[in-house]
Design a protein around this motif. Sequence first.
Motif, short mmCIF file in Angstrom:
data_model
loop_
_atom_site.label_atom_id
_atom_site.label_comp_id
_atom_site.label_asym_id
_atom_site.label_seq_id
_atom_site.Cartn_x
_atom_site.Cartn_y
_atom_site.Cartn_z
N SER A 19 -66.74 -30.62 -3.10
CA SER A 19 -66.99 -30.30 -1.70
C SER A 19 -65.71 -29.87 -0.99
O SER A 19 -65.71 -28.90 -0.22
CB SER A 19 -67.60 -31.53 -0.99
OG SER A 19 -67.81 -31.27 0.38
N SER A 76 -72.55 -28.68 8.10
CA SER A 76 -72.64 -29.97 7.40
C SER A 76 -73.60 -30.91 8.11
O SER A 76 -74.43 -31.58 7.48
CB SER A 76 -71.25 -30.61 7.31
OG SER A 76 -70.37 -29.81 6.56
N MET A 80 -77.05 -32.26 6.61
CA MET A 80 -77.18 -33.71 6.51
C MET A 80 -78.46 -34.20 7.17
O MET A 80 -79.17 -35.06 6.62
CB MET A 80 -75.95 -34.37 7.16
CG MET A 80 -75.84 -35.86 6.91
SD MET A 80 -74.37 -36.58 7.68
CE MET A 80 -73.07 -35.75 6.78
N LEU A 119 -65.49 -36.32 9.90
CA LEU A 119 -65.74 -35.07 9.19
C LEU A 119 -65.19 -33.89 9.98
O LEU A 119 -64.56 -32.98 9.41
CB LEU A 119 -67.24 -34.89 8.97
CG LEU A 119 -67.68 -33.55 8.37
CD1 LEU A 119 -67.12 -33.37 6.96
CD2 LEU A 119 -69.20 -33.43 8.37
N SER A 279 -70.94 -23.37 2.38
CA SER A 279 -70.72 -24.53 3.24
C SER A 279 -71.87 -25.53 3.10
O SER A 279 -71.64 -26.75 3.02
CB SER A 279 -70.58 -24.08 4.69
OG SER A 279 -70.47 -25.18 5.56
N GLU A 283 -71.83 -29.46 1.60
CA GLU A 283 -72.33 -30.65 2.29
C GLU A 283 -73.32 -31.42 1.42
O GLU A 283 -73.34 -32.65 1.43
CB GLU A 283 -72.99 -30.26 3.60
CG GLU A 283 -73.57 -31.43 4.38
CD GLU A 283 -72.57 -32.54 4.62
OE1 GLU A 283 -73.00 -33.71 4.71
OE2 GLU A 283 -71.36 -32.26 4.71
N SER A 286 -71.26 -33.37 -0.86
CA SER A 286 -70.62 -34.45 -0.12
C SER A 286 -71.58 -35.60 0.13
O SER A 286 -71.23 -36.78 -0.02
CB SER A 286 -70.07 -33.92 1.21
OG SER A 286 -69.47 -34.95 1.97
#
Length: 357
Positions: A19, A76, A80, A119, A279, A283, A286
């Motif tokens: 990530s 992100s 998420m 973050l 990107s 995420e 991550s």
Amino acid sequence: MDYAWIGPLVVGAALWAASDTIADIVIKENHEIPHRPGSPPSERRHHEIEEKDLEEAMKPKKGEGKLNGDQDAAVSGLVMLIVGVVWHYTGMQGSIVWNPVLPACWLALIAGSFQCVALLCLLKAFETAPSTVVVPLMQLSAVFVLPISVLVTLLSYRFDILASHHTAIHPLHLIAFVLIFVGGFYPSAEGNIKRFLSSAFWRQPAVVYMLFSDILMALYYVLVSICTNASGGMSSSSFMIVSIYGNAITFLSLYIFVVQFRASIHAMSKLAPKYLALSALGEVLSLLGYFVISFSYHWYYNSGIVSAAEGALNQLFNLCLAFIAKKFLSLGRPVENIREKLLSSLLVSVGLLMTSV
């Protein structure tokens, strides 16, 4: 000897390294807040720049732009939230994960807010430094985690939710922590420890951002340990979902109240789709890392050691991935000081072995 906690630690650190390497690729370097042409320095302050000026100045040519830290953080946060909702209503069949009577639920919500701001600071750091410089600075979170975890141990006899944290750190494990920390942080000095004594080092934008990020992530890690242990009463899945909702609430608040953040979001329409996709992939990796490593915090008694080991392994994997990406794919930024980083991995390996004695 119990090595079970090391398995998810290694997997999670590898996912985070991937990530971070992606962040190197998608975030543009040396991003600065733009200002109106001809305006004096005194008028370049953030609060004096109108939102429409910010939006216009941040827009790249269509399809050519990389992201800035705010934009990568927004992607992100959106990914998420989507993952959290899908996970909640498919993986957990919509089962109730929020219980206002359970203190751990409120702590998980707060943890999500800490994670959001941490973050954002981390991704802002990528604007002025590559991942092979930023990642070693993550070791500072272990410095903050260790004293907080010791404080939690001292308070565990007074608060029921901390009852699973009676065990104090073993002296040998404290030595292991020092080895892991020194090994992980050494590359940031580029072979020169005296560099840390210079005020110029600590005034660098990337270092300032990382200090804020590390403090918040230290609190997040400790809350993971508190909430997912027996006395906390939350499963790793429930904690992740509640913290994701806390993360989303914080991002929404940033969008409503912070002009620069809102301007960055409005300027995203002309960013290159490939960078937005990368990107989003970063995420997802991550998030998987957060989930997997939560088991290490659950299984090992001291969150400070887990934090130090995670950051150090992340750095090693990041070095390998960044080197491969630059050497063979011409992606990302140059990798420097390889010898120091290999020496740091040796120190970390010795420290990890000592933690299981």
